[in-house]
Design a protein around this motif. Structure first.
Motif, PDB file in Angstrom:
ATOM      1  N   ARG A 104       0.337 -48.028 131.283  1.00 18.87           N
ATOM      2  CA  ARG A 104       0.840 -47.778 132.600  1.00 18.87           C
ATOM      3  C   ARG A 104       0.499 -46.289 133.276  1.00 18.87           C
ATOM      4  NH1 ARG A 104       5.820 -51.630 134.239  1.00 18.87           N
ATOM      5  NH2 ARG A 104       5.286 -53.594 133.502  1.00 18.87           N
ATOM      6  N   THR A 105       0.037 -46.284 134.704  1.00 20.72           N
ATOM      7  CA  THR A 105      -0.069 -45.453 135.246  1.00 20.72           C
ATOM      8  C   THR A 105       0.995 -45.450 136.496  1.00 20.72           C
ATOM      9  OG1 THR A 105      -2.261 -44.896 134.528  1.00 20.72           O
ATOM     10  CG2 THR A 105      -1.385 -43.940 136.786  1.00 20.72           C
ATOM     11  N   THR A 106       1.593 -44.577 136.831  1.00 26.12           N
ATOM     12  CA  THR A 106       2.627 -44.608 137.934  1.00 26.12           C
ATOM     13  C   THR A 106       2.027 -43.414 138.961  1.00 26.12           C
ATOM     14  OG1 THR A 106       4.507 -45.486 136.575  1.00 26.12           O
ATOM     15  CG2 THR A 106       4.952 -44.473 138.993  1.00 26.12           C
ATOM     16  N   PRO A 107       1.813 -43.529 140.070  1.00 25.48           N
ATOM     17  CA  PRO A 107       1.626 -42.405 141.157  1.00 25.48           C
ATOM     18  C   PRO A 107       2.911 -41.843 141.523  1.00 25.48           C
ATOM     19  CG  PRO A 107       0.291 -44.385 141.725  1.00 25.48           C
ATOM     20  CD  PRO A 107       1.125 -44.805 140.546  1.00 25.48           C
ATOM     21  N   ILE A 108       2.921 -40.457 141.434  1.00 27.27           N
ATOM     22  CA  ILE A 108       4.005 -39.686 142.140  1.00 27.27           C
ATOM     23  C   ILE A 108       3.967 -39.204 143.240  1.00 27.27           C
ATOM     24  CG2 ILE A 108       5.695 -37.799 141.732  1.00 27.27           C
ATOM     25  CD1 ILE A 108       5.695 -40.045 139.467  1.00 27.27           C
ATOM     26  N   GLY A 109       2.413 -38.880 143.628  1.00 24.90           N
ATOM     27  CA  GLY A 109       2.374 -38.197 145.200  1.00 24.90           C
ATOM     28  C   GLY A 109       0.705 -38.488 145.114  1.00 24.90           C
ATOM     29  N   GLU A 146      -6.375 -36.705 145.857  1.00 25.05           N
ATOM     30  CA  GLU A 146      -5.780 -36.321 144.552  1.00 25.05           C
ATOM     31  C   GLU A 146      -4.670 -37.351 144.464  1.00 25.05           C
ATOM     32  OE1 GLU A 146      -5.085 -32.088 144.059  1.00 25.05           O
ATOM     33  OE2 GLU A 146      -7.414 -31.704 144.222  1.00 25.05           O
ATOM     34  N   VAL A 147      -4.490 -37.569 143.119  1.00 28.31           N
ATOM     35  CA  VAL A 147      -3.206 -38.721 142.927  1.00 28.31           C
ATOM     36  C   VAL A 147      -2.399 -38.227 141.838  1.00 28.31           C
ATOM     37  CG1 VAL A 147      -2.382 -40.952 142.461  1.00 28.31           C
ATOM     38  CG2 VAL A 147      -4.382 -40.582 143.598  1.00 28.31           C
ATOM     39  N   TRP A 148      -1.215 -37.530 141.783  1.00 22.59           N
ATOM     40  CA  TRP A 148      -0.342 -37.008 140.815  1.00 22.59           C
ATOM     41  C   TRP A 148       0.341 -38.049 140.199  1.00 22.59           C
ATOM     42  CZ3 TRP A 148       4.921 -34.256 141.507  1.00 22.59           C
ATOM     43  CH2 TRP A 148       5.256 -33.623 140.302  1.00 22.59           C
ATOM     44  N   CYS A 149       0.051 -38.151 138.650  1.00 23.81           N
ATOM     45  CA  CYS A 149       0.463 -39.376 138.203  1.00 23.81           C
ATOM     46  C   CYS A 149       1.258 -38.969 136.965  1.00 23.81           C
ATOM     47  CB  CYS A 149      -0.578 -40.319 137.693  1.00 23.81           C
ATOM     48  SG  CYS A 149      -1.580 -40.804 139.101  1.00 23.81           S
ATOM     49  N   SER A 150       2.240 -40.132 136.495  1.00 22.37           N
ATOM     50  CA  SER A 150       3.084 -40.217 135.179  1.00 22.37           C
ATOM     51  C   SER A 150       2.380 -41.391 134.460  1.00 22.37           C
ATOM     52  CB  SER A 150       4.368 -40.221 135.174  1.00 22.37           C
ATOM     53  OG  SER A 150       5.076 -40.388 134.028  1.00 22.37           O
ATOM     54  N   GLY A 151       2.081 -41.282 133.270  1.00 23.61           N
ATOM     55  CA  GLY A 151       1.679 -42.459 132.671  1.00 23.61           C
ATOM     56  C   GLY A 151       2.466 -42.813 131.151  1.00 23.61           C
TER      57      GLY A 151
END
Length: 283
Positions: free
Chosen positions: A187-192, A206-211
């Motif tokens: 899973r990828t979750t965009p933060i901003g 640009e998409v800052w993500c947590s995965g």
């Protein structure tokens, strides 16, 4: 989830084109006393004036919050100049999320700076999903997310990247399916999001993500781990009236300092993945 950061050398790197996910304030207290600093006794404050002051402060705060939420949004058009982002560039714009999906992927975002950011965020989620590990589903995702001239190139690259060796390294079966008794998580979750260039028909976001990536289950040798990364997409406004990605790249970080949270058990992670669905990301 991201390819960069947090994994050993057996895992694919960014060059493999595999898309999986992976203020306080200080107050100074002045001495209390009966004087006003100049020797004269202080007069009690009038209740009515205090009430007016409190109401005035509340009104100013509401106005400030409303103004901040509108910061950085320039509507539907405009060139690369546009208005600059406000202090909180990922604040909600007040626009409704799209109600249209193609193959389960939100589409039809507006031809605007906010619209292209929403498109990039949702495409990051799709490209980092578990469905990318199945060839047919992967091709359906690419057909929605990527611009027509980029689809074949990414199909060929990803068909090579999602190989039997990759599946083995991740603890999957040779055909990419999940072993019995385990739950595979990707899973990828965009933060901003941030727009670095924009015109009416082209943009770079640009998409800052947590995965999250790994295999949840008793005895898993590849437990689910988290990762932080930034995806950069060049998108264009294509025929049919929506944004599609032309290029895609990613790099590690920015990565926050890990907290002191206790890691959950494999069953808890597996249950969470099955019970909690995703979101439609819209500015």
């Amino acid at each position: 989830m991201s390819l960069g950061g947090g994994y050993d050398d057996d895992r694919p790197g960014p060059e493999d084109d595999v898309f999986y996910g992976g203020t306080g304030t200080t107050r100074t207290r002045l001495p209390e006393g009966d004087g006003d600093g100049y020797g004269a006794p202080r007069r009690p404050a009038r209740a009515s004036r205090s009430l007016v002051t409190v109401v005035g402060v509340v009104v100013l705060l509401i106005a400030a919050i409303a103004f901040a939420n509108q910061g950085g949004e320039d509507g539907d058009g405009g060139g690369s100049g546009g208005s600059k982002p406000g202090a909180n560039p990922t604040a909600a714009s007040g626009e409704d999320a799209v109600g249209t999906k193609d193959g389960g992927i939100p589409v039809g975002f507006k031809q605007s700076r906010t619209g292209v950011q929403s498109a990039a965020a949702n495409y990051a989620v799709a490209l980092g999903s578990y469905d990318m590990f199945e060839k047919d589903k992967r091709r359906n995702i690419l057909a929605v997310v990527m611009a027509p001239q980029s689809v074949q190139r990414f199909e060929e690259s990803l068909d090579k990247a999602y190989s039997a060796d990759l599946f083995k390294n991740l603890g999957l079966n040779q055909d990419g399916t999940t072993p019995k008794g385990f739950t595979f998580v990707s899973r990828t979750t965009p933060i901003g999001t941030k727009v670095t260039s924009y015109s009416n028909d082209k943009a770079t976001v640009e998409v800052w993500c947590s995965g999250l990536l790994g295999l949840a289950g008793e005895g898993s040798t590849n437990p689910v781990t988290s990762d932080w990364f930034t995806i950069t997409m060049e998108l264009e406004w294509v025929e049919g009236g929506h944004w599609q990605a032309v290029t895609h790249s990613q790099k590690a970080g920015p990565t926050p300092v890990p907290g002191d949270d206790r890691a959950s058990g494999a069953d808890d992670i597996a249950d969470a993945v099955e019970q909690y669905g995703g979101f439609t990301y819209a500015r």
